[in-house]
Design a protein around this motif. Sequence first.
Motif, PDB file in Angstrom:
ATOM      1  N   PRO A  63     178.172 -35.981 128.286  1.00 18.45           N
ATOM      2  CA  PRO A  63     177.363 -35.896 129.512  1.00 18.45           C
ATOM      3  C   PRO A  63     176.471 -37.102 129.753  1.00 18.45           C
ATOM      4  CG  PRO A  63     177.353 -33.786 128.360  1.00 18.45           C
ATOM      5  CD  PRO A  63     178.052 -34.764 127.459  1.00 18.45           C
ATOM      6  N   VAL A  64     176.030 -37.768 128.674  1.00 19.59           N
ATOM      7  CA  VAL A  64     175.171 -38.942 128.843  1.00 19.59           C
ATOM      8  C   VAL A  64     175.884 -40.031 129.632  1.00 19.59           C
ATOM      9  CG1 VAL A  64     174.072 -40.841 127.595  1.00 19.59           C
ATOM     10  CG2 VAL A  64     173.770 -38.503 126.801  1.00 19.59           C
ATOM     11  N   ILE A  65     177.175 -40.187 129.408  1.00 17.97           N
ATOM     12  CA  ILE A  65     177.952 -41.206 130.133  1.00 17.97           C
ATOM     13  C   ILE A  65     177.873 -40.948 131.637  1.00 17.97           C
ATOM     14  CG2 ILE A  65     180.232 -42.212 130.463  1.00 17.97           C
ATOM     15  CD1 ILE A  65     179.008 -42.839 127.758  1.00 17.97           C
ATOM     16  N   TRP A  66     178.029 -39.693 132.028  1.00 20.82           N
ATOM     17  CA  TRP A  66     178.033 -39.365 133.450  1.00 20.82           C
ATOM     18  C   TRP A  66     176.629 -39.437 134.046  1.00 20.82           C
ATOM     19  CZ3 TRP A  66     182.600 -39.842 135.337  1.00 20.82           C
ATOM     20  CH2 TRP A  66     183.694 -39.570 134.526  1.00 20.82           C
ATOM     21  N   ARG A  67     175.605 -39.194 133.248  1.00 21.59           N
ATOM     22  CA  ARG A  67     174.242 -39.394 133.738  1.00 21.59           C
ATOM     23  C   ARG A  67     173.990 -40.876 134.010  1.00 21.59           C
ATOM     24  NH1 ARG A  67     171.689 -36.566 128.811  1.00 21.59           N
ATOM     25  NH2 ARG A  67     172.668 -34.513 128.910  1.00 21.59           N
ATOM     26  N   ILE A  68     174.504 -41.736 133.123  1.00 17.76           N
ATOM     27  CA  ILE A  68     174.340 -43.178 133.324  1.00 17.76           C
ATOM     28  C   ILE A  68     175.102 -43.629 134.565  1.00 17.76           C
ATOM     29  CG2 ILE A  68     174.889 -45.441 132.335  1.00 17.76           C
ATOM     30  CD1 ILE A  68     174.281 -44.290 129.595  1.00 17.76           C
ATOM     31  N   VAL A  69     176.282 -43.042 134.812  1.00 19.29           N
ATOM     32  CA  VAL A  69     177.034 -43.378 136.025  1.00 19.29           C
ATOM     33  C   VAL A  69     176.214 -43.047 137.265  1.00 19.29           C
ATOM     34  CG1 VAL A  69     179.031 -42.710 137.424  1.00 19.29           C
ATOM     35  CG2 VAL A  69     179.318 -43.167 134.983  1.00 19.29           C
ATOM     36  N   ILE A  70     175.576 -41.878 137.261  1.00 17.76           N
ATOM     37  CA  ILE A  70     174.732 -41.499 138.397  1.00 17.76           C
ATOM     38  C   ILE A  70     173.567 -42.478 138.533  1.00 17.76           C
ATOM     39  CG2 ILE A  70     173.219 -39.706 139.322  1.00 17.76           C
ATOM     40  CD1 ILE A  70     174.982 -37.638 137.926  1.00 17.76           C
ATOM     41  N   ALA A  71     172.963 -42.864 137.407  1.00 15.10           N
ATOM     42  CA  ALA A  71     171.832 -43.787 137.444  1.00 15.10           C
ATOM     43  C   ALA A  71     172.242 -45.147 137.992  1.00 15.10           C
ATOM     44  CB  ALA A  71     171.247 -43.933 136.040  1.00 15.10           C
ATOM     45  N   VAL A  72     173.394 -45.657 137.552  1.00 14.98           N
ATOM     46  CA  VAL A  72     173.880 -46.942 138.064  1.00 14.98           C
ATOM     47  C   VAL A  72     174.158 -46.840 139.568  1.00 14.98           C
ATOM     48  CG1 VAL A  72     175.738 -48.633 137.926  1.00 14.98           C
ATOM     49  CG2 VAL A  72     174.817 -47.641 135.833  1.00 14.98           C
ATOM     50  N   SER A  73     174.654 -45.698 140.008  1.00 10.13           N
ATOM     51  CA  SER A  73     174.908 -45.496 141.435  1.00 10.13           C
ATOM     52  C   SER A  73     173.606 -45.492 142.230  1.00 10.13           C
ATOM     53  CB  SER A  73     175.662 -44.183 141.649  1.00 10.13           C
ATOM     54  OG  SER A  73     176.899 -44.187 140.967  1.00 10.13           O
ATOM     55  N   VAL A  74     172.552 -44.917 141.656  1.00 11.08           N
ATOM     56  CA  VAL A  74     171.243 -44.950 142.314  1.00 11.08           C
ATOM     57  C   VAL A  74     170.738 -46.381 142.423  1.00 11.08           C
ATOM     58  CG1 VAL A  74     168.825 -44.256 142.099  1.00 11.08           C
ATOM     59  CG2 VAL A  74     170.631 -42.596 141.622  1.00 11.08           C
ATOM     60  N   LEU A  75     170.912 -47.165 141.354  1.00  8.59           N
ATOM     61  CA  LEU A  75     170.521 -48.578 141.400  1.00  8.59           C
ATOM     62  C   LEU A  75     171.333 -49.334 142.452  1.00  8.59           C
ATOM     63  CD1 LEU A  75     170.183 -49.367 137.580  1.00  8.59           C
ATOM     64  CD2 LEU A  75     168.328 -49.174 139.252  1.00  8.59           C
ATOM     65  N   TYR A  76     172.622 -49.009 142.556  1.00  7.41           N
ATOM     66  CA  TYR A  76     173.461 -49.651 143.577  1.00  7.41           C
ATOM     67  C   TYR A  76     172.978 -49.285 144.968  1.00  7.41           C
ATOM     68  CZ  TYR A  76     177.654 -50.790 146.294  1.00  7.41           C
ATOM     69  OH  TYR A  76     178.524 -51.288 147.234  1.00  7.41           O
ATOM     70  N   LEU A  77     172.579 -48.021 145.149  1.00 10.17           N
ATOM     71  CA  LEU A  77     172.035 -47.596 146.446  1.00 10.17           C
ATOM     72  C   LEU A  77     170.747 -48.353 146.753  1.00 10.17           C
ATOM     73  CD1 LEU A  77     172.137 -45.697 148.896  1.00 10.17           C
ATOM     74  CD2 LEU A  77     170.929 -43.988 147.515  1.00 10.17           C
ATOM     75  N   CYS A  78     169.905 -48.571 145.751  1.00 10.63           N
ATOM     76  CA  CYS A  78     168.674 -49.345 145.953  1.00 10.63           C
ATOM     77  C   CYS A  78     169.001 -50.788 146.349  1.00 10.63           C
ATOM     78  CB  CYS A  78     167.821 -49.316 144.691  1.00 10.63           C
ATOM     79  SG  CYS A  78     167.150 -47.690 144.273  1.00 10.63           S
TER      80      CYS A  78
END
Length: 356
Positions: A37-52
């Motif tokens: 699950p940590v991998i997928w949390r990091i994917v979401i976090a990177v996507s948030v950074l991309y949105l920023c």
Amino acid sequence: SLVYFSEKCSGAIGVVVAFLFFASVNFPNGPFTRPHPVIWRIVIAVSVLYLCLLSFLLFQDVNGARRAMAFFDSSLGVPLEERSYGVDCRVFTPDKPHPMQNVMDTVLDEFILAHLLGWWGKMMVVRHLGLALVLSVGFEIMEWTFEHWLANFAECWWDHVVLDLILCNNIGIISAVFTCRYFSMKSYRWTGFSQVKGIRKKMSRALGQFTPFSWDPSDWDALSSPRRVLQILMLVAITLISEVNAFFLKYVLWIPPRNMINTYRLLLWAAIGAQGYREYHTFIMSSSGSAGARRLGPTAWLCIALASVETLICYKFGRDMPEFHVPFPWHIKLFWGLFAVFLVGLLAFTSKKQSQ
């Protein structure tokens, strides 16, 4: 100075690492559990950074945005030479070294393998043959629709129909169908790593961590009601918009096709899109009475936000480019008019079917 710039880069990297660490611990779990699950949390976090990052670029002018991209790659900021695949559409070329030189040049293009793998990946995410075929046809239609704006979309008829639609897309989709069947028929018996005896079995168990915990096919039930048709249409629209944005973004921001930024974006969209698809499927199935989520998941909302901001960037930076003011040809307008009529008929058909 170089030292000043290096310090700013180090500071930005530190902020990203700190945010990713916080997200890996505190972000909610996504719909997937493998490999962890940590991998997928990091994917979401990177996507948030991309949105920023997208939000930052949206409030720049086009030249400022192009200069900002040089922060990631100093070779950027140079105007592109768009490649057109539809200059010479002859199948047989007796005046060239090979009698079918045009076809051979396209078949041996470096993006053919990426095309095949891309459609394999899409089918693995969608897990529904009909929907994958709709997306396959839909993307070719989008290329045809915008080829008068982007030379990269201009392809010969045999490239559109034979190489892309019939061969590459279908080979990737059919390969994924067999992969899905393998996973759906596989027996999933997960044993603790410490309980596995023997080096070979331990290696097999370790590699198995990167396969699904279980595999559920996706039945979208697309023609069950007018509401479901519109829900599927929204899914198809967001998917096609994200795919078309890849070409418009690299054009307005001057990112060469071979630049790794395009690859990183594609991989990020594949990872976040897989989660978004699963959450969207759970949502629309629960709205029809099946067990699931009564609210659309955060990852699906994140995908919608990413596609929306990417589109706004393409619109803002492209509206002052003369090539984007060329009117749509009459046959494009005619096609989309007929599609609107077809959609109305489909909604009427599903409404009548639902009432029976």
